[in-house]
Design an enzyme around this catalytic site. Sequence first.
Site, PDB file in Angstrom:
ATOM      1  N   LEU A 110       1.622  -1.818   0.056  1.00  0.00           N
ATOM      2  CA  LEU A 110       2.051  -0.751  -0.852  1.00  0.00           C
ATOM      3  C   LEU A 110       1.255  -0.751  -2.151  1.00  0.00           C
ATOM      4  CD1 LEU A 110       5.921  -1.021  -0.323  1.00  0.00           C
ATOM      5  CD2 LEU A 110       4.259   0.432   0.880  1.00  0.00           C
ATOM      6  N   HIS A 111       1.034   0.459  -2.671  1.00  0.00           N
ATOM      7  CA  HIS A 111       0.304   0.634  -3.930  1.00  0.00           C
ATOM      8  C   HIS A 111       0.972   1.749  -4.730  1.00  0.00           C
ATOM      9  CE1 HIS A 111      -1.298   4.082  -1.807  1.00  0.00           C
ATOM     10  NE2 HIS A 111      -1.874   3.315  -0.896  1.00  0.00           N
ATOM     11  N   SER A 116      -5.546   3.946  -1.393  1.00  0.00           N
ATOM     12  CA  SER A 116      -5.307   3.802   0.042  1.00  0.00           C
ATOM     13  C   SER A 116      -5.213   2.321   0.361  1.00  0.00           C
ATOM     14  CB  SER A 116      -6.475   4.415   0.825  1.00  0.00           C
ATOM     15  OG  SER A 116      -6.469   3.924   2.159  1.00  0.00           O
ATOM     16  N   HIS A 175       2.279   4.892  -2.904  1.00  0.00           N
ATOM     17  CA  HIS A 175       3.599   4.735  -2.280  1.00  0.00           C
ATOM     18  C   HIS A 175       4.695   4.750  -3.356  1.00  0.00           C
ATOM     19  CE1 HIS A 175       0.911   2.501   0.664  1.00  0.00           C
ATOM     20  NE2 HIS A 175       1.493   3.381   1.461  1.00  0.00           N
ATOM     21  N   ASP A 189      -2.658  12.372   2.837  1.00  0.00           N
ATOM     22  CA  ASP A 189      -2.708  12.565   4.288  1.00  0.00           C
ATOM     23  C   ASP A 189      -2.181  13.969   4.579  1.00  0.00           C
ATOM     24  OD1 ASP A 189      -3.334   9.647   5.308  1.00  0.00           O
ATOM     25  OD2 ASP A 189      -1.866   9.467   3.708  1.00  0.00           O
ATOM     26  N   ARG A 238      -6.366   1.011   2.795  1.00  0.00           N
ATOM     27  CA  ARG A 238      -7.656   0.628   3.388  1.00  0.00           C
ATOM     28  C   ARG A 238      -8.723   0.365   2.335  1.00  0.00           C
ATOM     29  NH1 ARG A 238      -5.751   4.119   7.797  1.00  0.00           N
ATOM     30  NH2 ARG A 238      -5.638   2.813   9.660  1.00  0.00           N
TER      31      ARG A 238
HETATM   32  P1  AMP Z   1       0.757   4.695   4.803  1.00  0.00           P
HETATM   33  O1  AMP Z   1       1.450   3.438   4.389  1.00  0.00           O
HETATM   34  O2  AMP Z   1      -0.713   4.691   4.567  1.00  0.00           O
HETATM   35  O3  AMP Z   1       1.156   5.154   6.181  1.00  0.00           O
HETATM   36  O4  AMP Z   1       1.305   5.820   3.813  1.00  0.00           O
HETATM   37  C1  AMP Z   1       2.684   6.034   3.643  1.00  0.00           C
HETATM   38  C2  AMP Z   1       2.863   7.280   2.811  1.00  0.00           C
HETATM   39  O5  AMP Z   1       2.240   7.105   1.545  1.00  0.00           O
HETATM   40  C3  AMP Z   1       2.223   8.520   3.461  1.00  0.00           C
HETATM   41  O6  AMP Z   1       3.089   9.634   3.280  1.00  0.00           O
HETATM   42  C4  AMP Z   1       0.955   8.675   2.668  1.00  0.00           C
HETATM   43  O7  AMP Z   1       0.491  10.006   2.618  1.00  0.00           O
HETATM   44  C5  AMP Z   1       1.404   8.210   1.286  1.00  0.00           C
HETATM   45  N1  AMP Z   1       0.247   7.842   0.466  1.00  0.00           N
HETATM   46  C6  AMP Z   1      -0.757   6.996   0.809  1.00  0.00           C
HETATM   47  N2  AMP Z   1      -1.685   6.959  -0.178  1.00  0.00           N
HETATM   48  C7  AMP Z   1      -1.251   7.801  -1.152  1.00  0.00           C
HETATM   49  C8  AMP Z   1      -1.773   8.207  -2.422  1.00  0.00           C
HETATM   50  N3  AMP Z   1      -2.932   7.738  -2.906  1.00  0.00           N
HETATM   51  N4  AMP Z   1      -1.064   9.110  -3.147  1.00  0.00           N
HETATM   52  C9  AMP Z   1       0.115   9.601  -2.679  1.00  0.00           C
HETATM   53  N5  AMP Z   1       0.651   9.258  -1.489  1.00  0.00           N
HETATM   54  C10 AMP Z   1      -0.014   8.373  -0.732  1.00  0.00           C
END
Ligand code: AMP
Length: 289
Positions: A33-34, A185, A37, A150, A187
Amino acid sequence: MRVWRSAAALRRALAPARRRGWSIGFVPTMGALHAGHASLMRRARKSCNLVVVSIFVNPTQFGPREDFSEYPRTLARDLALCRREKVDFVYVPRAGEVYRPGADTVVVQTRLPRHLCGPYRPGHFRGVMTVVAKLFNRVQPTAAFFGAKDYQQAAIIQRMARDLDFPVRIVVCPTVREKDGLALSSRNAYLTPEERRRALALVHALRLGRRLIALGEKRAVRIEAGMRRLIWSEAPGASIDYASVVDAGTLEPVRRARGKMLLALAVRIGKTRLIDNCVVSPSRKNLSS
Ligand code: AMP
């Protein structure tokens, strides 16, 4: 804050809130998480009585040659972040809890997944939709929060919720970026310092695309070529999956700039595949950011 490892325990814990008619806000994540999130959690906290976050690295949305096994897993830090954001419940299903042996039912969609990331990640959106549908059934949220970073995923989930009658409001929140513009991200952790510098090519290319449209460029091929050239010059050796101008609603490619459009990029920098996007329309001033 409570952490639940099973769907049954989560359901029991949610029952009193549901009986009281509380609104339940849900943020599905894969952990690592960042601040992106965190922004979703904050938005959920603002508009809902109870906030549930799930942390699950969903195997079915990774292709056979993708990074499922290397995907960063940082549970202790993730839980600390959730606590800071005043999350009520974190659902961290045990391995094997989400997909039961012999599971054979999936959610598919035919139109939106045909574009952008779809062809480069076969089966990805099927995996995403299937897990999100299952999580929606387990949490039964009033509202669920997704990031615009996304964009295609959020659009597909919105369509899925509508088509399959999930009684949930899908809220799409703005992309959170580093000071220099790089979209946050999980990643990004894979990037070397040099790759991190090169990764800025994505946001620079989006800015160029916006500027070209603001200056009156109508031909999508010209806008796309401009974005590609910029990426190749700032990130030599990068491999571009796509640099596209598409309709922001249907994600279909456009030939000429008109209406609400999405500039969307997927670029591999070294071994890391990064995506970014921005919504733009020719009538608005696009020069400012
Ligand atoms: P993930 O853990 O990558 O599957 O992302 C979980 C949620 O966090 C998804 O709805 C992503 O679109 C959102 N998310 C990821 N990176 C960002 C970001 N930089 N800004 C806003 N939402 C994000």
